[in-house]
Design an enzyme around this catalytic site. Structure first.
Site, PDB file in Angstrom:
ATOM      1  N   LYS A 186     -30.115  -4.456  18.918  1.00 31.25           N
ATOM      2  CA  LYS A 186     -31.218  -3.909  18.119  1.00 31.25           C
ATOM      3  C   LYS A 186     -30.745  -2.724  17.290  1.00 31.25           C
ATOM      4  O   LYS A 186     -30.459  -1.650  17.813  1.00 31.25           O
ATOM      5  CB  LYS A 186     -32.389  -3.460  18.995  1.00 31.25           C
ATOM      6  CG  LYS A 186     -33.617  -3.236  18.113  1.00 31.25           C
ATOM      7  CD  LYS A 186     -34.629  -2.281  18.678  1.00 31.25           C
ATOM      8  CE  LYS A 186     -34.328  -0.828  18.473  1.00 31.25           C
ATOM      9  NZ  LYS A 186     -34.369  -0.369  17.053  1.00 31.25           N
ATOM     10  N   GLU A 260     -24.561   6.442  25.577  1.00 34.42           N
ATOM     11  CA  GLU A 260     -23.832   7.353  24.680  1.00 34.42           C
ATOM     12  C   GLU A 260     -24.888   8.197  23.988  1.00 34.42           C
ATOM     13  O   GLU A 260     -25.602   7.695  23.123  1.00 34.42           O
ATOM     14  CB  GLU A 260     -23.040   6.564  23.632  1.00 34.42           C
ATOM     15  CG  GLU A 260     -22.040   5.569  24.182  1.00 34.42           C
ATOM     16  CD  GLU A 260     -20.745   6.219  24.623  1.00 34.42           C
ATOM     17  OE1 GLU A 260     -20.587   7.442  24.455  1.00 34.42           O
ATOM     18  OE2 GLU A 260     -19.896   5.486  25.157  1.00 34.42           O
ATOM     19  N   CYS A 294     -22.850  12.459  16.652  1.00 36.11           N
ATOM     20  CA  CYS A 294     -23.117  12.923  18.010  1.00 36.11           C
ATOM     21  C   CYS A 294     -22.046  13.905  18.491  1.00 36.11           C
ATOM     22  O   CYS A 294     -22.331  14.820  19.245  1.00 36.11           O
ATOM     23  CB  CYS A 294     -23.195  11.733  18.952  1.00 36.11           C
ATOM     24  SG  CYS A 294     -21.802  10.624  18.733  1.00 36.11           S
ATOM     25  N   GLU A 391     -29.205  20.203  19.759  1.00 41.16           N
ATOM     26  CA  GLU A 391     -28.523  19.365  18.784  1.00 41.16           C
ATOM     27  C   GLU A 391     -29.358  19.316  17.509  1.00 41.16           C
ATOM     28  O   GLU A 391     -30.516  18.905  17.546  1.00 41.16           O
ATOM     29  CB  GLU A 391     -28.350  17.951  19.354  1.00 41.16           C
ATOM     30  CG  GLU A 391     -27.556  17.053  18.454  1.00 41.16           C
ATOM     31  CD  GLU A 391     -27.437  15.631  18.992  1.00 41.16           C
ATOM     32  OE1 GLU A 391     -28.437  15.088  19.483  1.00 41.16           O
ATOM     33  OE2 GLU A 391     -26.326  15.083  18.920  1.00 41.16           O
TER      34      GLU A 391
HETATM   35  P1  NAD Z   1     -33.138   7.537  19.126  1.00 44.39           P
HETATM   36  O1  NAD Z   1     -32.875   7.671  20.570  1.00 44.39           O
HETATM   37  O2  NAD Z   1     -34.453   7.964  18.608  1.00 44.39           O
HETATM   38  O3  NAD Z   1     -32.957   6.028  18.666  1.00 44.39           O
HETATM   39  C1  NAD Z   1     -31.808   5.290  18.972  1.00 44.39           C
HETATM   40  C2  NAD Z   1     -32.193   3.842  19.069  1.00 44.39           C
HETATM   41  O4  NAD Z   1     -33.060   3.669  20.192  1.00 44.39           O
HETATM   42  C3  NAD Z   1     -32.938   3.297  17.867  1.00 44.39           C
HETATM   43  O5  NAD Z   1     -32.512   1.963  17.646  1.00 44.39           O
HETATM   44  C4  NAD Z   1     -34.389   3.321  18.335  1.00 44.39           C
HETATM   45  O6  NAD Z   1     -35.203   2.371  17.690  1.00 44.39           O
HETATM   46  C5  NAD Z   1     -34.236   2.977  19.790  1.00 44.39           C
HETATM   47  N1  NAD Z   1     -35.323   3.421  20.656  1.00 44.39           N
HETATM   48  C6  NAD Z   1     -36.236   4.411  20.438  1.00 44.39           C
HETATM   49  N2  NAD Z   1     -37.069   4.514  21.498  1.00 44.39           N
HETATM   50  C7  NAD Z   1     -36.686   3.579  22.393  1.00 44.39           C
HETATM   51  C8  NAD Z   1     -37.147   3.199  23.685  1.00 44.39           C
HETATM   52  N3  NAD Z   1     -38.166   3.816  24.262  1.00 44.39           N
HETATM   53  N4  NAD Z   1     -36.490   2.213  24.350  1.00 44.39           N
HETATM   54  C9  NAD Z   1     -35.429   1.593  23.785  1.00 44.39           C
HETATM   55  N5  NAD Z   1     -34.962   1.903  22.561  1.00 44.39           N
HETATM   56  C10 NAD Z   1     -35.572   2.885  21.865  1.00 44.39           C
HETATM   57  O7  NAD Z   1     -31.946   8.303  18.431  1.00 44.39           O
HETATM   58  P2  NAD Z   1     -31.654   8.436  16.893  1.00 44.39           P
HETATM   59  O8  NAD Z   1     -32.478   9.554  16.388  1.00 44.39           O
HETATM   60  O9  NAD Z   1     -31.736   7.122  16.217  1.00 44.39           O
HETATM   61  O10 NAD Z   1     -30.102   8.815  16.931  1.00 44.39           O
HETATM   62  C11 NAD Z   1     -29.685  10.110  17.012  1.00 44.39           C
HETATM   63  C12 NAD Z   1     -29.183  10.429  18.393  1.00 44.39           C
HETATM   64  O11 NAD Z   1     -28.158   9.513  18.790  1.00 44.39           O
HETATM   65  C13 NAD Z   1     -28.559  11.780  18.457  1.00 44.39           C
HETATM   66  O12 NAD Z   1     -29.023  12.484  19.576  1.00 44.39           O
HETATM   67  C14 NAD Z   1     -27.075  11.493  18.599  1.00 44.39           C
HETATM   68  O13 NAD Z   1     -26.337  12.486  19.199  1.00 44.39           O
HETATM   69  C15 NAD Z   1     -27.058  10.220  19.325  1.00 44.39           C
HETATM   70  N6  NAD Z   1     -25.819   9.476  19.079  1.00 44.39           N
HETATM   71  C16 NAD Z   1     -24.881   9.418  20.079  1.00 44.39           C
HETATM   72  C17 NAD Z   1     -23.678   8.761  19.885  1.00 44.39           C
HETATM   73  C18 NAD Z   1     -22.647   8.701  20.975  1.00 44.39           C
HETATM   74  O14 NAD Z   1     -21.760   7.867  20.899  1.00 44.39           O
HETATM   75  N7  NAD Z   1     -22.736   9.522  22.001  1.00 44.39           N
HETATM   76  C19 NAD Z   1     -23.428   8.143  18.671  1.00 44.39           C
HETATM   77  C20 NAD Z   1     -24.388   8.209  17.674  1.00 44.39           C
HETATM   78  C21 NAD Z   1     -25.595   8.878  17.904  1.00 44.39           C
END
Ligand code: NAD
Length: 484
Positions: A186, A260, A294, A391
């Protein structure tokens, strides 16, 4: 010293290399299909607010179709297939990603807002590299150190964020496929288009139907996927908040999980560091991809004796960054991915000022349409301030100082996260001393934000658990592996 800012003629990448469709279906069982219980949503370009396409939002019945298709493909085709045959598909996908790299790069920059220089030179080549690297493992799994005949887990449900859309898809799919698992992926709701182009590439590679299914949608689709009883393993990249929610949902289900999550990395500069090189590394560490990274080096810890000089050099360098059209090949800073993210960056930056830090940005005019934030640096930051703890996920650097290596270690580790860190010094012994004491999954020395498919990446504490890439990354998709 005065800064010379040359005027560049615009050098836009041709948008015509991308063939956008008005509407996209879900990729289930090898074909694009409309949602049966979902709806549609629009994806827009964050740099112009132009609607790029309408995308399907998968409902629970659609997720169920995708999971069933993945299960069938795993049991009947992909699981029994010899590793050397699976490898051929992965090599084919890698080559097609390379062949269509220009199209993918332009599409990624349109949908995400990142400079095309970065999608062209970082995101797409690294995505291809992940498929190449894991193709190499597919027929050598018995030599990976996980037993003589390691077995796949089954069906993986994979949820990814918007900051590196295609690259995160490659990080998730390539190791899962190499190890004999099938996938339901997804993508994030603000950046679904490159995953859908990847689906076309999978068709072109003649990947058997059901081996990879791509369900677009927002949090609801993600939560239906991770909660689906037909999933054996969940791989999630995203915010710590949603990661915790998923961990709670999965507790007691026996599903495997890797997370992650977020980070608040310290980039530590000692007084003996090669300072011009360090300044480039600091800029790359926090302003690459608008800071939507991230592992971004969002906290600069600089040794007191050189702090003033480093801050001055940073100001000069930030004055030369070009903000604007992501499709212009001269652009360094593109658009912020969404209005929600822009609000978060603004709110946290305002809190920095309110809590007493000094804010600085170069003179920089922002385009009228779209979502933009200038490169920003805070000095005089105290460890207790929100901009030093939370963050921001934007182009905002918080500068703190230290006197001794012990103080640097204490400040660097003073965070609930533990994803990455950087150390800049001429002394090899100091690099080893620091790396052993910094609580971070990745420590870069005299560089920052370097990625390679053979190098495991991941964090601990609130940055998650499990590794992606390298031999360690395979473990997350093998029975008896090392995941959580
Ligand atoms: P997010 O958690 O809001 O969304 C990430 C994904 O999860 C999206 O596809 C979203 O639709 C989905 N999602 C949202 N709610 C959900 C739920 N309840 N159940 C399952 N899936 C759900 O994060 P974001 O704002 O899209 O991304 C930014 C964050 O991601 C930052 O905190 C960043 O640090 C982190 N990030 C981490 C890494 C890593 O490798 N550690 C890499 C990239 C981004």
């Amino acid at each position: 010293m005065a800064t010379t800012r040359f005027t560049y003629a615009p050098a836009p990448e041709a948008r015509s290399v991308v063939n956008l469709k008005p509407s996209y279906g879900l990729f289930i069982d090898g074909d694009f299909t409309g949602p049966i219980d979902g709806s549609h949503f629009k994806t827009e370009s964050p740099s112009s607010q132009e609607v790029l396409a309408e995308v399907s939002e998968a409902g629970p019945a659609d997720v169920d179709r995708a999971v069933r298709s993945a299960r069938k493909a795993q049991e009947e085709v992909w699981g029994p297939m010899p590793g050397k045959e699976r490898a051929k598909y992965l090599f084919r996908i890698a080559r097609l990603v390379q062949e269509r790299s220009r199209e993918l790069a332009v599409l990624e920059s349109l949908d995400n807002g990142k400079p095309v220089r970065e999608s062209r030179d970082v995101d797409i080549p690294l995505a291809a590299a992940h498929f190449f690297y894991h193709a190499g493992w597919a027929d050598k799994l018995s030599y990976a150190g996980y037993g003589a005949d390691p077995k796949p887990l089954g069906v993986a449900g994979q949820v990814i964020p918007w900051n590196f859309p295609l690259l995160m898809a490659a990080w998730k799919l390539a190791p899962a496929l190499a190890t004999g698992n099938t996938c339901v992926l997804k993508p994030a709701e603000t950046t679904p288009l490159s995953a859908l182009l990847l689906a076309e590439i999978l068709q072109q590679a003649e990947l058997p139907p059901g081996v990879v299914n791509i369900v677009t949608g927002a949090g609801g689709t993600g939560s239906a996927l991770v909660a689906h009883p037909g999933i054996d393993k969940v791989a999630f990249t995203g915010s710590t908040e949603v990661g915790k929610l998923i961990q709670r949902t999965l507790a007691g289900t026996g599903k495997h999980l890797t997370l992650e999550l977020g980070g608040k990395a310290a980039n530590i500069v000692f007084d003996d560091a090669p300072l011009s090189q360090a300044v480039e590394g600091i800029v790359n560490g926090i302003f690459f991809n608008q800071g939507h990274v991230c592992c971004a080096g969002s906290r600069l810890l600089v040794q007191e004796a050189v702090a003033e000089g480093v801050v001055e050099a940073l100001k000069r360098r930030l004055g030369t960054l070009r903000l604007g059209d992501p499709l212009d090949k001269n652009t360094d800073i593109g658009a912020i991915n969404s209005p929600q993210q822009l609000d978060k960056i603004r709110e946290l930056s305002d809190s920095g000022e309110a809590e007493g830090a000094q804010r600085w940005s170069p003179a920089c005019s922002l385009p009228e349409r779209g979502y933009w934030f200038p490169p920003t640096m805070f000095t005089g930051v105290a460890p207790a301030q929100r901009i030093a703890r939370e963050e921001i996920f934007g182009p905002v650097l918080s500068v703190l100082t230290f006197r001794t290596p012990e103080e640097a270690i204490e400040k660097a580790n003073n965070t609930p996260y533990g994803l990455s860190a950087g150390v800049w010094t001429e002394k090899g012994s100091r690099i080893l001393h620091m790396a052993a004491r910094l609580r971070a999954g990745v420590v870069w020395a005299n560089t920052f934000n370097r990625f390679d498919p053979s190098s495991p990446f991941g964090g601990y504490r609130e940055s998650g658990f499990g590794r992606e890439g390298g031999r360690h990354g395979l473990a997350a998709y093998l029975a008896g592996g090392l995941d959580g």
